[in-house]
Design a protein around this motif. Sequence first.
Motif, PDB file in Angstrom:
ATOM      1  N   SER A   1       9.436  -1.254   5.319  1.00  0.00           N
ATOM      2  CA  SER A   1       9.257   0.163   5.641  1.00  0.00           C
ATOM      3  C   SER A   1      10.044   0.559   6.878  1.00  0.00           C
TER       4      SER A   1
ATOM      5  N   ILE B   1      15.337  10.815   1.694  1.00  0.00           N
ATOM      6  CA  ILE B   1      14.377  10.092   0.852  1.00  0.00           C
ATOM      7  C   ILE B   1      14.030   8.744   1.479  1.00  0.00           C
TER       8      ILE B   1
ATOM      9  N   LYS C   1      10.321   7.945   2.730  1.00  0.00           N
ATOM     10  CA  LYS C   1       9.669   6.803   2.074  1.00  0.00           C
ATOM     11  C   LYS C   1       9.249   5.755   3.090  1.00  0.00           C
TER      12      LYS C   1
ATOM     13  N   ILE D   1       6.286   7.139   5.132  1.00  0.00           N
ATOM     14  CA  ILE D   1       5.040   7.161   4.352  1.00  0.00           C
ATOM     15  C   ILE D   1       4.452   5.762   4.244  1.00  0.00           C
ATOM     16  N   PHE D   2       5.286   4.773   3.930  1.00  0.00           N
ATOM     17  CA  PHE D   2       4.766   3.409   3.818  1.00  0.00           C
ATOM     18  C   PHE D   2       4.271   2.871   5.156  1.00  0.00           C
TER      19      PHE D   2
ATOM     20  N   THR E   1      -1.054   1.640  -0.337  1.00  0.00           N
ATOM     21  CA  THR E   1       0.285   1.423  -0.892  1.00  0.00           C
ATOM     22  C   THR E   1       0.201   0.661  -2.206  1.00  0.00           C
TER      23      THR E   1
ATOM     24  N   TYR F   1      12.817   3.702 -13.575  1.00  0.00           N
ATOM     25  CA  TYR F   1      13.080   3.701 -12.134  1.00  0.00           C
ATOM     26  C   TYR F   1      14.424   3.059 -11.803  1.00  0.00           C
TER      27      TYR F   1
END
Length: 132
Positions: free
Chosen positions: A48, A80, A84, A87-88, A96, A112
Motif C-alpha cells: 500500500s 488511481i 488505492k 485506501i488500503f 481489506t 481484471y
Amino acid sequence: MSPRTIYLGRLIGLYCVLIALSMISHKQATLDTMTGLVHNAPVLFFASVMAMVAGLAIVLAHNVWSGGALPVVVTLVGWILLVKGLIFLLLSPETTATYFEAFRYGQLFYVYTSITLVIGIYLTFSSFRSSA
C-alpha cells in the motif's frame, strides 16, 4: 506531447502489459499470491505504501488533464494508484480481505487482468507513437 508524458506512458504501459501477461500465464500462482497478500498485514502495508508513493510521484510530476487521451490516462493511473494505496492504508486488514472477497477476484480474474492489459497496450502504443 510532453517528454514526461511519453516517458510515463511507456513506463506504465510496458509495466502493465508485462505484469498482465505474467499474471495470465500463471493464474493460480497469482491468485495464491494476491490471497496471501491481503491476509498478510505487514506485506499489505508495504504494498500500500509503495502504491501510494508511486501514485503520488506520478500525480506530482504529471497532473495533466488536457492535451489528449494519453496525458489524461497517465494522470488517471497516478490518481488511481494514489487513492488505492491510501485506501488500503486506512482500511483494517480484515476489511481489506472482505473487500477482496467481495470483488470476487478469483472468479473475475481475467476481467481484471484484461483491464490492466488493455490500459497497458493503449499506453504503450500511444506513447511510442507520439513524439515530443
